[in-house]
Design an enzyme around this catalytic site. Sequence first.
Site, short mmCIF file in Angstrom:
data_model
loop_
_atom_site.label_atom_id
_atom_site.label_comp_id
_atom_site.label_asym_id
_atom_site.label_seq_id
_atom_site.Cartn_x
_atom_site.Cartn_y
_atom_site.Cartn_z
N ARG A 123 38.24 38.87 37.66
CA ARG A 123 38.65 39.99 36.82
C ARG A 123 39.94 40.59 37.37
O ARG A 123 40.11 40.67 38.60
CB ARG A 123 37.56 41.05 36.77
CG ARG A 123 36.26 40.58 36.11
CD ARG A 123 35.19 41.67 36.19
NE ARG A 123 33.95 41.24 35.53
CZ ARG A 123 32.99 40.56 36.14
NH1 ARG A 123 33.11 40.21 37.42
NH2 ARG A 123 31.90 40.21 35.48
N GLU A 128 40.68 31.32 36.13
CA GLU A 128 40.50 32.07 34.90
C GLU A 128 40.60 33.55 35.22
O GLU A 128 39.83 34.07 36.05
CB GLU A 128 39.13 31.79 34.27
CG GLU A 128 38.85 32.64 33.03
CD GLU A 128 37.40 32.56 32.56
OE1 GLU A 128 37.05 33.33 31.65
OE2 GLU A 128 36.63 31.75 33.12
N ASN A 184 39.80 43.13 30.88
CA ASN A 184 39.12 44.05 29.97
C ASN A 184 40.11 45.12 29.54
O ASN A 184 40.74 45.77 30.38
CB ASN A 184 37.90 44.66 30.65
CG ASN A 184 36.84 43.63 30.96
OD1 ASN A 184 36.23 43.05 30.07
ND2 ASN A 184 36.62 43.36 32.25
N ARG A 236 30.63 42.59 50.17
CA ARG A 236 31.16 41.26 50.46
C ARG A 236 30.37 40.18 49.76
O ARG A 236 29.18 40.30 49.53
CB ARG A 236 31.15 41.00 51.97
CG ARG A 236 32.07 41.89 52.77
CD ARG A 236 32.44 41.29 54.10
NE ARG A 236 31.27 40.81 54.84
CZ ARG A 236 31.32 39.91 55.82
NH1 ARG A 236 32.48 39.38 56.16
NH2 ARG A 236 30.24 39.54 56.45
N HIS A 272 37.73 34.12 48.94
CA HIS A 272 39.12 33.86 48.59
C HIS A 272 39.25 32.59 47.76
O HIS A 272 38.31 31.80 47.66
CB HIS A 272 39.99 33.73 49.85
CG HIS A 272 39.57 32.63 50.77
ND1 HIS A 272 38.82 32.83 51.91
CD2 HIS A 272 39.79 31.27 50.74
CE1 HIS A 272 38.61 31.69 52.52
NE2 HIS A 272 39.18 30.71 51.82
N ARG A 290 45.24 34.44 66.38
CA ARG A 290 45.34 33.17 67.09
C ARG A 290 45.51 31.97 66.16
O ARG A 290 46.01 30.93 66.59
CB ARG A 290 44.08 32.97 67.95
CG ARG A 290 43.98 33.94 69.13
CD ARG A 290 42.71 33.71 69.91
NE ARG A 290 41.51 33.98 69.12
CZ ARG A 290 40.27 33.76 69.55
NH1 ARG A 290 40.07 33.23 70.75
NH2 ARG A 290 39.24 34.03 68.77
N HIS A 302 32.58 34.26 38.35
CA HIS A 302 31.78 33.04 38.42
C HIS A 302 32.65 31.86 38.81
O HIS A 302 33.87 31.94 38.80
CB HIS A 302 31.10 32.76 37.07
CG HIS A 302 32.05 32.55 35.93
ND1 HIS A 302 32.34 33.53 35.01
CD2 HIS A 302 32.81 31.48 35.53
CE1 HIS A 302 33.20 33.09 34.13
NE2 HIS A 302 33.52 31.83 34.42
N GLU A 312 28.91 28.88 35.68
CA GLU A 312 29.03 28.57 34.26
C GLU A 312 28.97 27.05 34.06
O GLU A 312 29.52 26.29 34.88
CB GLU A 312 30.34 29.12 33.71
CG GLU A 312 30.51 28.95 32.21
CD GLU A 312 31.81 29.54 31.70
OE1 GLU A 312 31.89 29.82 30.49
OE2 GLU A 312 32.76 29.72 32.50
#
Length: 318
Positions: A18, A74, A78, A98, A102, A132, A259, A305
């Site tokens: 989103r 994707e 909204n 969490r 990523h 590091r 998703h 999905e």
Amino acid sequence: MAATTDTKNYKFNHTMLRVKDPKESVKFYSFLGLSLLRTLPFPDAKFDLYFLGYDSPRAASAGRSLWDREGLIELTHNYGTESDPAYTINNGNAEPHRGFGHVCVSVDHLQAACARLEAAGYRFQKKLSDGRMRHIAFALDPDGYWVEIVGQKGVKETEGVEETDVGVYRMNHTMLRVKDAEKSLAFYQDVLGMTLVRTSENEKAGFNLYFLGYGAKPAGGEGTADREGLLELTWNYGTEKDENFAYHDGNKEPQGFGHICISVDDLDAACDRLEGLKVNWKKRLTDGRMKNVAFVLDPDGYWVEIVQNERFSNKHSI
């Protein structure tokens, strides 16, 4: 003859995020070399979808139809969020929300790619010079999602290299944190048909990484940075022993990640197979008004999905 399905034909098609302002988000991912492949407006429902993927002549999925690709992003917008100062995205990396970690882009020249992003004014969660681990960086997209930047195999990193070619970049993987590695690996391998292509054990740091994807396992388990459409599962030791521990699925408030999506050869047969495996459903094909998409839940409650790959049928999911 009854319809059949073969997980060898499945693809890890896309990851849904989103976004607050689609113009800024599309601009960022386009700067990383992705092409806007399709926009799907749903004005009655007050949201739009933007599908982006690598499409240069040297891209792994170049020229293929939308659902016959891997490594797509994707973006879901909204209506009205872009003008709402109070609206923020959950990037999946801040406690107590969490879960999603990523997406990752692999590049030809790591230092040049990072320098190009920095020169364009984009922020970093971790620069190459931080900490590091000097072989990975994390850029931030306009909503604060982490985008890992890694070098592809066989590229000799040289100081002073100033050129980078986005035409050879790959949308390499999506990372999800999982509570119980054994349960998650069983789901993605035995239920969704993925192959475990590499494991990275980090005992001193207390976590393991598991990379899964469709297709053959690379020789020696290496070369994953050259791939697209991989799934990285991150397991922090001990979480499976805490009955109260749970990751945020991205769809509860505060929202962000939505998703991952698997495209299949025959949607009806694939869903029948999943039914036989007694998966947990978020949405069956017969639920609601959209009869051409389904959603199953993985062991952590992440939405997966299931859509039709149009290469195998004249059916279309969206």
